[in-house]
Design a protein around this motif. Structure first.
Motif, short mmCIF file in Angstrom:
data_model
loop_
_atom_site.label_atom_id
_atom_site.label_comp_id
_atom_site.label_asym_id
_atom_site.label_seq_id
_atom_site.Cartn_x
_atom_site.Cartn_y
_atom_site.Cartn_z
N ARG A 16 6.25 -6.61 -0.67
CA ARG A 16 5.03 -7.39 -1.63
C ARG A 16 3.97 -5.52 -1.37
O ARG A 16 3.76 -5.05 -0.51
N ILE A 17 2.77 -6.04 -2.83
CA ILE A 17 2.61 -4.59 -2.08
C ILE A 17 1.37 -5.36 -2.56
O ILE A 17 0.48 -6.28 -3.41
N ARG A 18 0.00 -5.42 -1.46
CA ARG A 18 -1.39 -4.67 -2.34
C ARG A 18 -3.07 -4.26 -2.61
O ARG A 18 -2.17 -3.35 -1.33
N LEU A 19 -2.72 -4.37 -3.47
CA LEU A 19 -4.13 -3.21 -3.49
C LEU A 19 -5.01 -3.28 -3.84
O LEU A 19 -5.62 -5.22 -4.91
N HIS A 20 -7.10 -3.16 -3.22
CA HIS A 20 -7.98 -3.10 -3.50
C HIS A 20 -8.38 -2.17 -3.74
O HIS A 20 -8.81 -1.02 -3.30
N ALA A 21 -9.06 -2.05 -5.01
CA ALA A 21 -9.79 -1.04 -5.82
C ALA A 21 -11.44 -1.30 -5.33
O ALA A 21 -11.76 -2.65 -6.08
N ALA A 22 -12.32 -0.84 -4.25
CA ALA A 22 -13.54 -1.05 -4.10
C ALA A 22 -14.58 0.79 -4.63
O ALA A 22 -13.88 1.85 -5.47
N ALA A 23 -15.16 0.62 -4.84
CA ALA A 23 -15.84 1.70 -5.24
C ALA A 23 -16.02 2.93 -4.30
O ALA A 23 -15.58 3.09 -3.10
N ASN A 24 -15.22 4.12 -5.12
CA ASN A 24 -14.77 5.21 -4.43
C ASN A 24 -13.30 5.48 -3.34
O ASN A 24 -12.84 6.06 -2.81
N THR A 25 -13.08 3.89 -3.48
CA THR A 25 -11.88 3.66 -2.41
C THR A 25 -10.43 3.10 -2.95
O THR A 25 -11.57 1.89 -3.67
N VAL A 26 -9.52 3.13 -2.74
CA VAL A 26 -8.45 2.18 -3.26
C VAL A 26 -7.55 1.85 -2.18
O VAL A 26 -6.98 3.36 -1.75
N SER A 27 -7.03 0.94 -1.81
CA SER A 27 -6.32 0.33 -0.36
C SER A 27 -5.22 -0.40 -0.60
O SER A 27 -5.58 -0.99 -2.06
N VAL A 28 -3.87 0.37 -0.51
CA VAL A 28 -2.54 -0.43 -1.11
C VAL A 28 -1.61 -0.50 0.33
O VAL A 28 -2.36 0.42 1.05
N ALA A 29 -1.21 -1.44 0.40
CA ALA A 29 0.11 -2.24 1.65
C ALA A 29 0.52 -2.67 1.26
O ALA A 29 0.67 -3.38 -0.08
N LEU A 30 2.31 -2.27 1.97
CA LEU A 30 3.05 -2.18 1.18
C LEU A 30 3.85 -2.75 2.23
O LEU A 30 4.35 -1.80 3.74
N GLU A 31 4.58 -4.11 1.80
CA GLU A 31 5.76 -4.15 3.45
C GLU A 31 6.69 -5.05 2.84
O GLU A 31 6.65 -5.69 1.91
N ASP A 32 8.13 -4.73 3.31
CA ASP A 32 9.70 -5.11 3.01
C ASP A 32 10.46 -4.96 3.74
O ASP A 32 9.87 -4.91 5.48
N GLY A 33 11.55 -5.72 4.14
CA GLY A 33 12.93 -5.69 5.22
C GLY A 33 12.92 -4.18 6.09
O GLY A 33 13.17 -3.99 6.83
N ASN A 34 12.39 -3.00 4.89
CA ASN A 34 12.68 -1.80 4.98
C ASN A 34 11.61 -1.35 6.16
O ASN A 34 11.32 -0.19 6.94
N HIS A 35 10.16 -1.32 5.07
CA HIS A 35 8.81 -0.30 5.53
C HIS A 35 7.99 -1.48 5.87
O HIS A 35 7.27 -2.91 5.61
N GLY A 36 6.55 -0.56 6.01
CA GLY A 36 5.11 -1.32 6.66
C GLY A 36 4.24 0.47 6.35
O GLY A 36 4.32 0.80 7.47
N PHE A 37 4.02 0.37 5.22
CA PHE A 37 2.66 1.46 5.45
C PHE A 37 1.53 0.84 5.04
O PHE A 37 1.83 -0.39 3.56
#
Length: 250
Positions: A16-37
């Motif tokens: 799963r990847i979740r992206l949130h774009a706000a004013a002058n900022t973009v946050s992205v989160a990723l998690e799967d069986g091997n990774h969490g960033f």
């Protein structure tokens, strides 16, 4: 030396990847069986001004070091083509997943208040075509059947490779959001192959034992691969627990 995973064939790789774009900022989160960033990219409307990295779960102890080369993205023009980003940051010198997350952030930097969530699922190979699919904000974008690393269905895509050569045909078949989703799904398919193996005990499976080509990612490059020790207790199975993705539970 990695051993076959005795549970392979009965599960599903999920990302799963979740992206949130706000004013002058973009946050992205990723998690799967091997990774969490998690990353947070800042910009002034024209160029990237800062990028922060939170490496929560990763295969090797060297992976968090990849936050260093990713800093080359600072100063990148948001309206530049993707090739300019690849030339500046160089994917093979970075963590593959952090690079992909940063590229997504750049692509959506102008979409203030946008929320995008990709859910990817790749069935284990059970001796028959495996289903691979991706949804964006709950809507299915692609659903393919894959066998021997090639698409077998839908018929219009039959024979297309899922590994080497993927990007060339995908770029010819899709554009815009459909291409973005296809690239995300291919990356999930690639990482899903790790389910075939067990890397326990971790001390017996350092990075250099994997035999991966130089430039596969940061931890497989000279100077890192010789030091790369596999992280213990970091693999998760989300086959029956998709709801836990992006909780980043210990």
């Amino acid at each position: 030396m990695a051993r076959p995973n005795p549970s392979y064939g009965a599960g599903v790789f999920r990302r799963r990847i979740r992206l949130h774009a706000a004013a002058n900022t973009v946050s992205v989160a990723l998690e799967d069986g091997n990774h969490g960033f998690r990353i947070q990219l800042r910009h002034d409307g024209e160029r990237v001004t800062d990028i922060g990295v939170d490496a929560l779960r990763h295969p090797f102890d060297t992976c968090p070091e990849a936050a260093g080369p990713l800093q080359r993205i600072v100063g990148h023009r948001l309206d530049s083509p993707m090739q300019a980003l690849r030339d500046r940051v160089v994917p093979g010198e970075n963590c593959t997943h952090l690079f992909d997350m940063a590229a997504l952030a750049v692509s959506h930097a102008g979409h203030s208040d946008a929320v995008l969530e990709y859910d990817m699922a790749v069935e284990d190979d059970k001796g028959r075509p495996a289903r691979v699919d991706i949804r964006c904000n709950g809507r299915q974008v692609h659903a393919w059947e894959v066998e021997a690393h090639h698409v077998v269905a839908p018929p219009a895509l039959a024979g297309k490779p899922m590994m080497r050569g993927f990007h060339a045909w995908a770029a010819a078949c899709f554009d815009g959001p459909e291409l973005e989703a296809a690239i995300a799904l291919q990356r999930a398919y690639f990482v899903a192959q790790s389910r075939r193996f067990s890397f326990d005990p971790p001390e017996a499976n350092p990075g250099i034992a994997d035999g991966m080509p130089q430039g596969s990612c940061y931890s497989y490059n000279p100077g890192a691969v010789e030091r790369a020790l596999r992280s213990a207790g970091t693999v998760r199975d989300f086959t029956h627990a998709a709801d836990k993705l992006l909780r980043f539970e210990p």
